[in-house]
Write an enzyme that holds these catalytic residues in place. Structure first.
Site, PDB file in Angstrom:
ATOM      1  N   PHE A  18       0.838  -1.208   0.000  1.00 54.37           N
ATOM      2  CA  PHE A  18       0.000   0.000   0.000  1.00 54.37           C
ATOM      3  C   PHE A  18       0.877   1.264   0.000  1.00 54.37           C
ATOM      4  O   PHE A  18       0.880   2.038  -0.977  1.00 54.37           O
ATOM      5  CB  PHE A  18      -0.936  -0.092   1.213  1.00 54.37           C
ATOM      6  CG  PHE A  18      -1.545   1.186   1.673  1.00 54.37           C
ATOM      7  CD1 PHE A  18      -2.200   2.032   0.782  1.00 54.37           C
ATOM      8  CD2 PHE A  18      -1.481   1.553   3.020  1.00 54.37           C
ATOM      9  CE1 PHE A  18      -2.775   3.221   1.226  1.00 54.37           C
ATOM     10  CE2 PHE A  18      -2.055   2.729   3.467  1.00 54.37           C
ATOM     11  CZ  PHE A  18      -2.689   3.575   2.568  1.00 54.37           C
ATOM     12  N   GLY A  43       1.726  -7.853  -0.482  1.00 52.95           N
ATOM     13  CA  GLY A  43       1.657  -6.887  -1.590  1.00 52.95           C
ATOM     14  C   GLY A  43       0.949  -7.479  -2.802  1.00 52.95           C
ATOM     15  O   GLY A  43       0.649  -8.671  -2.854  1.00 52.95           O
ATOM     16  N   ASP A  63      12.925 -11.884  -1.001  1.00 52.11           N
ATOM     17  CA  ASP A  63      12.669 -11.735   0.429  1.00 52.11           C
ATOM     18  C   ASP A  63      13.802 -10.898   1.031  1.00 52.11           C
ATOM     19  O   ASP A  63      14.954 -11.356   1.070  1.00 52.11           O
ATOM     20  CB  ASP A  63      12.629 -13.141   1.052  1.00 52.11           C
ATOM     21  CG  ASP A  63      12.430 -13.109   2.552  1.00 52.11           C
ATOM     22  OD1 ASP A  63      12.437 -12.009   3.151  1.00 52.11           O
ATOM     23  OD2 ASP A  63      12.267 -14.205   3.139  1.00 52.11           O
ATOM     24  N   VAL A  64      13.495  -9.709   1.517  1.00 52.65           N
ATOM     25  CA  VAL A  64      14.547  -8.834   2.032  1.00 52.65           C
ATOM     26  C   VAL A  64      15.005  -9.212   3.445  1.00 52.65           C
ATOM     27  O   VAL A  64      15.874  -8.539   4.003  1.00 52.65           O
ATOM     28  CB  VAL A  64      14.178  -7.336   1.961  1.00 52.65           C
ATOM     29  CG1 VAL A  64      13.945  -6.892   0.537  1.00 52.65           C
ATOM     30  CG2 VAL A  64      12.984  -7.005   2.831  1.00 52.65           C
ATOM     31  N   ASN A 112      20.471  -6.792   7.702  1.00 50.71           N
ATOM     32  CA  ASN A 112      21.135  -7.175   6.440  1.00 50.71           C
ATOM     33  C   ASN A 112      21.289  -5.981   5.510  1.00 50.71           C
ATOM     34  O   ASN A 112      22.322  -5.821   4.851  1.00 50.71           O
ATOM     35  CB  ASN A 112      20.349  -8.292   5.747  1.00 50.71           C
ATOM     36  CG  ASN A 112      20.542  -9.626   6.453  1.00 50.71           C
ATOM     37  OD1 ASN A 112      21.518  -9.810   7.181  1.00 50.71           O
ATOM     38  ND2 ASN A 112      19.617 -10.552   6.260  1.00 50.71           N
ATOM     39  N   ALA A 129      10.829   2.287   8.159  1.00 56.61           N
ATOM     40  CA  ALA A 129       9.414   2.479   8.482  1.00 56.61           C
ATOM     41  C   ALA A 129       9.100   1.813   9.819  1.00 56.61           C
ATOM     42  O   ALA A 129       8.902   0.602   9.889  1.00 56.61           O
ATOM     43  CB  ALA A 129       8.534   1.881   7.383  1.00 56.61           C
ATOM     44  N   TYR A 160       5.209  -7.967  15.824  1.00 56.71           N
ATOM     45  CA  TYR A 160       5.292  -6.720  15.046  1.00 56.71           C
ATOM     46  C   TYR A 160       5.893  -5.599  15.901  1.00 56.71           C
ATOM     47  O   TYR A 160       6.912  -5.020  15.537  1.00 56.71           O
ATOM     48  CB  TYR A 160       3.890  -6.355  14.577  1.00 56.71           C
ATOM     49  CG  TYR A 160       3.794  -5.128  13.705  1.00 56.71           C
ATOM     50  CD1 TYR A 160       4.237  -5.136  12.386  1.00 56.71           C
ATOM     51  CD2 TYR A 160       3.221  -3.944  14.194  1.00 56.71           C
ATOM     52  CE1 TYR A 160       4.120  -4.006  11.578  1.00 56.71           C
ATOM     53  CE2 TYR A 160       3.095  -2.821  13.391  1.00 56.71           C
ATOM     54  CZ  TYR A 160       3.542  -2.858  12.080  1.00 56.71           C
ATOM     55  OH  TYR A 160       3.421  -1.744  11.280  1.00 56.71           O
ATOM     56  N   THR A 190      -2.578   4.838   8.687  1.00 52.51           N
ATOM     57  CA  THR A 190      -2.669   5.488   7.377  1.00 52.51           C
ATOM     58  C   THR A 190      -3.601   4.670   6.488  1.00 52.51           C
ATOM     59  O   THR A 190      -3.638   3.445   6.588  1.00 52.51           O
ATOM     60  CB  THR A 190      -1.260   5.599   6.772  1.00 52.51           C
ATOM     61  OG1 THR A 190      -0.482   6.414   7.652  1.00 52.51           O
ATOM     62  CG2 THR A 190      -1.281   6.235   5.395  1.00 52.51           C
TER      63      THR A 190
HETATM   64  P1  NAD Z   1       1.495  -3.627   3.138  1.00 48.42           P
HETATM   65  O1  NAD Z   1       1.285  -4.961   3.742  1.00 48.42           O
HETATM   66  O2  NAD Z   1       0.514  -3.119   2.151  1.00 48.42           O
HETATM   67  O3  NAD Z   1       2.916  -3.526   2.452  1.00 48.42           O
HETATM   68  C1  NAD Z   1       4.044  -4.212   2.928  1.00 48.42           C
HETATM   69  C2  NAD Z   1       4.797  -4.760   1.731  1.00 48.42           C
HETATM   70  O4  NAD Z   1       5.998  -5.419   2.189  1.00 48.42           O
HETATM   71  C3  NAD Z   1       3.993  -5.813   0.950  1.00 48.42           C
HETATM   72  O5  NAD Z   1       4.037  -5.536  -0.425  1.00 48.42           O
HETATM   73  C4  NAD Z   1       4.697  -7.118   1.286  1.00 48.42           C
HETATM   74  O6  NAD Z   1       4.548  -8.093   0.284  1.00 48.42           O
HETATM   75  C5  NAD Z   1       6.131  -6.648   1.486  1.00 48.42           C
HETATM   76  N1  NAD Z   1       6.957  -7.540   2.284  1.00 48.42           N
HETATM   77  C6  NAD Z   1       6.706  -8.028   3.528  1.00 48.42           C
HETATM   78  N2  NAD Z   1       7.715  -8.810   3.944  1.00 48.42           N
HETATM   79  C7  NAD Z   1       8.640  -8.810   2.957  1.00 48.42           C
HETATM   80  C8  NAD Z   1       9.906  -9.432   2.785  1.00 48.42           C
HETATM   81  N3  NAD Z   1      10.442 -10.219   3.737  1.00 48.42           N
HETATM   82  N4  NAD Z   1      10.591  -9.219   1.652  1.00 48.42           N
HETATM   83  C9  NAD Z   1      10.081  -8.424   0.666  1.00 48.42           C
HETATM   84  N5  NAD Z   1       8.881  -7.798   0.760  1.00 48.42           N
HETATM   85  C10 NAD Z   1       8.173  -8.004   1.899  1.00 48.42           C
HETATM   86  O7  NAD Z   1       1.616  -2.609   4.371  1.00 48.42           O
HETATM   87  P2  NAD Z   1       1.680  -1.017   4.401  1.00 48.42           P
HETATM   88  O8  NAD Z   1       0.505  -0.545   5.126  1.00 48.42           O
HETATM   89  O9  NAD Z   1       1.986  -0.488   3.063  1.00 48.42           O
HETATM   90  O10 NAD Z   1       2.950  -0.803   5.346  1.00 48.42           O
HETATM   91  C11 NAD Z   1       4.228  -0.520   4.808  1.00 48.42           C
HETATM   92  C12 NAD Z   1       5.209  -0.258   5.942  1.00 48.42           C
HETATM   93  O11 NAD Z   1       4.758   0.834   6.741  1.00 48.42           O
HETATM   94  C13 NAD Z   1       5.396  -1.444   6.876  1.00 48.42           C
HETATM   95  O12 NAD Z   1       6.753  -1.509   7.270  1.00 48.42           O
HETATM   96  C14 NAD Z   1       4.535  -1.089   8.057  1.00 48.42           C
HETATM   97  O13 NAD Z   1       4.982  -1.674   9.236  1.00 48.42           O
HETATM   98  C15 NAD Z   1       4.672   0.427   8.092  1.00 48.42           C
HETATM   99  N6  NAD Z   1       3.513   1.057   8.749  1.00 48.42           N
HETATM  100  C16 NAD Z   1       2.312   1.164   8.100  1.00 48.42           C
HETATM  101  C17 NAD Z   1       1.233   1.748   8.758  1.00 48.42           C
HETATM  102  C18 NAD Z   1      -0.103   1.948   8.095  1.00 48.42           C
HETATM  103  O14 NAD Z   1      -1.014   2.511   8.715  1.00 48.42           O
HETATM  104  N7  NAD Z   1      -0.308   1.570   6.866  1.00 48.42           N
HETATM  105  C19 NAD Z   1       1.365   2.184  10.081  1.00 48.42           C
HETATM  106  C20 NAD Z   1       2.591   2.017  10.718  1.00 48.42           C
HETATM  107  C21 NAD Z   1       3.671   1.465  10.035  1.00 48.42           C
END
Ligand code: NAD
Ligand code: UDP
Length: 334
Positions: A18, A43, A63-64, A112, A129, A160, A190
């Site tokens: 997102f 994603g 996978d990161v 890493n 993030a 988490y 968000t």
């Molecule tokens: P999301 O789940 O839509 O996006 C996360 C993305 O990371 C996905 O595309 C997923 O496939 C990818 N991913 C997860 N593990 C992975 C890995 N090991 N290797 C490669 N890709 C991987 O979530 P989001 O809402 O877009 O959140 C993005 C970031 O922002 C996250 O780190 C989340 O913790 C942080 N965050 C988001 C919010 C929110 O309200 N949306 C609030 C606080 C923090």
């Protein structure tokens, strides 16, 4: 800030998610070259499909949590000017469903990335993030960056919350020990287009339930509060923090401080979509364990350092998000 990005190669982990996919779009608009990495655990390809023919964007499926050399060439690693580490499931049902993947990407993944940069490209900046979840069920309200939080270290959310806290620790170690330029954003709730239809978070749930004329699932009595930031405001704040001069080592809250109870949120969504609220439009469920009681960011640091203030009001942001969930694209789950 555009000038900072225009000659940069930026690595975005979690690019198909997102927030990650909105960051990719904005960086490309600013003239950056972008490498996105994602393992599609939460994603979706559809979030990036419009970039399939964009020569400034490369998507790597990996996978990161694994060592960087397993997915980036030496040349790519050395070309980076900025890393935005956003990979991690973010929705409570998603991270509770993948707890090991969640703590690994925020801990090993962060380690890493930073150790590969330190060894090969130590001048590259990294922004991590983090989340308002580092404050747990906060005893300080609104939450300021100097509050250490109230987190259950072994609860259902800890895979988490504690992993984000360790991610922050790792950032601090590389910043202090190796003088690397590392910054941390603590993101508060968000929302916006490109959230998953089946995400499980409050707004995708309420909007889709209201659109389908199903009762809205309020957990507990709905007295707990959240403060919702529209994704465009968040992305602007993130890029201000990433590009600002002399912000290494800074940790900054980003969000919209307007606070709503969960019940108020349900009523507003139902009213916007269906015009009125009847008693059977809302169905009360058990409150999940360790669900934070109140959450609202103090954004005075972001205002002072970045001149950041959110500009999209909740109703406007909701209308754009509702329009997205009415579109066929939102139903594509991959
Ligand atoms: P999301 O789940 O839509 O996006 C996360 C993305 O990371 C996905 O595309 C997923 O496939 C990818 N991913 C997860 N593990 C992975 C890995 N090991 N290797 C490669 N890709 C991987 O979530 P989001 O809402 O877009 O959140 C993005 C970031 O922002 C996250 O780190 C989340 O913790 C942080 N965050 C988001 C919010 C929110 O309200 N949306 C609030 C606080 C923090
Ligand atoms: N919530 C709810 N109904 C839902 C989904 C969530 O009442 O269908 C509540 C949840 O209990 C929490 C708030 O909404 O108090 C925000 O939940 P979300 O999962 O979006 O994110 P959190 O801020 O808890 O990480």
């Amino acid at each position: 800030m555009q000038a900072y990005f225009s000659d940069k190669t930026v690595l975005i982990t979690g690019a198909a998610g997102f927030i990650g996919s909105h960051l990719v779009d904005q960086l490309l608009k600013f003239g950056a070259t972008v490498i996105g990495v994602d393992n599609f655990i939460t994603g979706r390809h559809v979030n990036l499909q419009h970039l399939a023919n964009n020569s400034h964007f490369t998507l790597i499926e990996a996978d990161v949590s694994q060592p960087v050399a397993s997915y980036l060439s030496q040349e790519q690693l050395e070309s980076l000017g900025l890393v935005l580490h956003f990979a991690s499931p973010a929705s409570p049902p998603a991270y509770q469903n993948k707890p090991i993947e969640t703590y690994l990407v925020n801990s090993s993944g962060t380690h890493n990335l930073l150790s590969a940069l330190q060894a090969n490209n130590p001048d590259c900046r990294l922004l991590f993030a983090s989340t308002s979840e580092v404050y747990g069920d906060p005893l300080v309200h609104p939450q300021t960056e100097d509050y250490f939080g109230n987190v259950n270290p072994n609860g259902e959310r800890s895979c988490y919350d504690e992993a984000k806290r360790l991610g922050e620790t790792i950032c601090g170690v590389f910043q202090r020990y190796y003088q690397m330029d590392v910054r941390i954003v603590r993101i508060f709730n968000t929302y916006g287009p490109r959230m998953r239809f089946d995400d499980g978070r409050i707004l995708p749930n309420f909007i889709n339930q209201a659109l389908e004329r199903k009762p809205l699932t309020v957990y507990g009595e709905g007295k707990q509060t959240r403060s919702y930031c529209f994704v465009d405001d968040l992305v602007r704040g993130i890029l201000l923090l990433a590009s600002g001069a002399e912000l290494s080592g800074e940790t900054v809250n980003l969000g919209n401080p307007e606070e709503y109870t969960v019940l108020e949120t349900a009523v507003l969504v139902q009213k916007i979509i269906n015009g009125s609220v009847a008693a059977d439009d809302i169905l009360f469920h058990d409150l999940p364990k360790d669900d934070p009681t109140r959450r609202k960011p103090d954004i005075s640091k972001a205002t002072e350092l970045l001149d950041f203030t959110p500009i999209v009001d909740f109703r406007t942001g909701l209308e754009q998000t509702i329009a997205y969930f009415e579109s066929p694209e939102s139903k594509i789950l991959d």
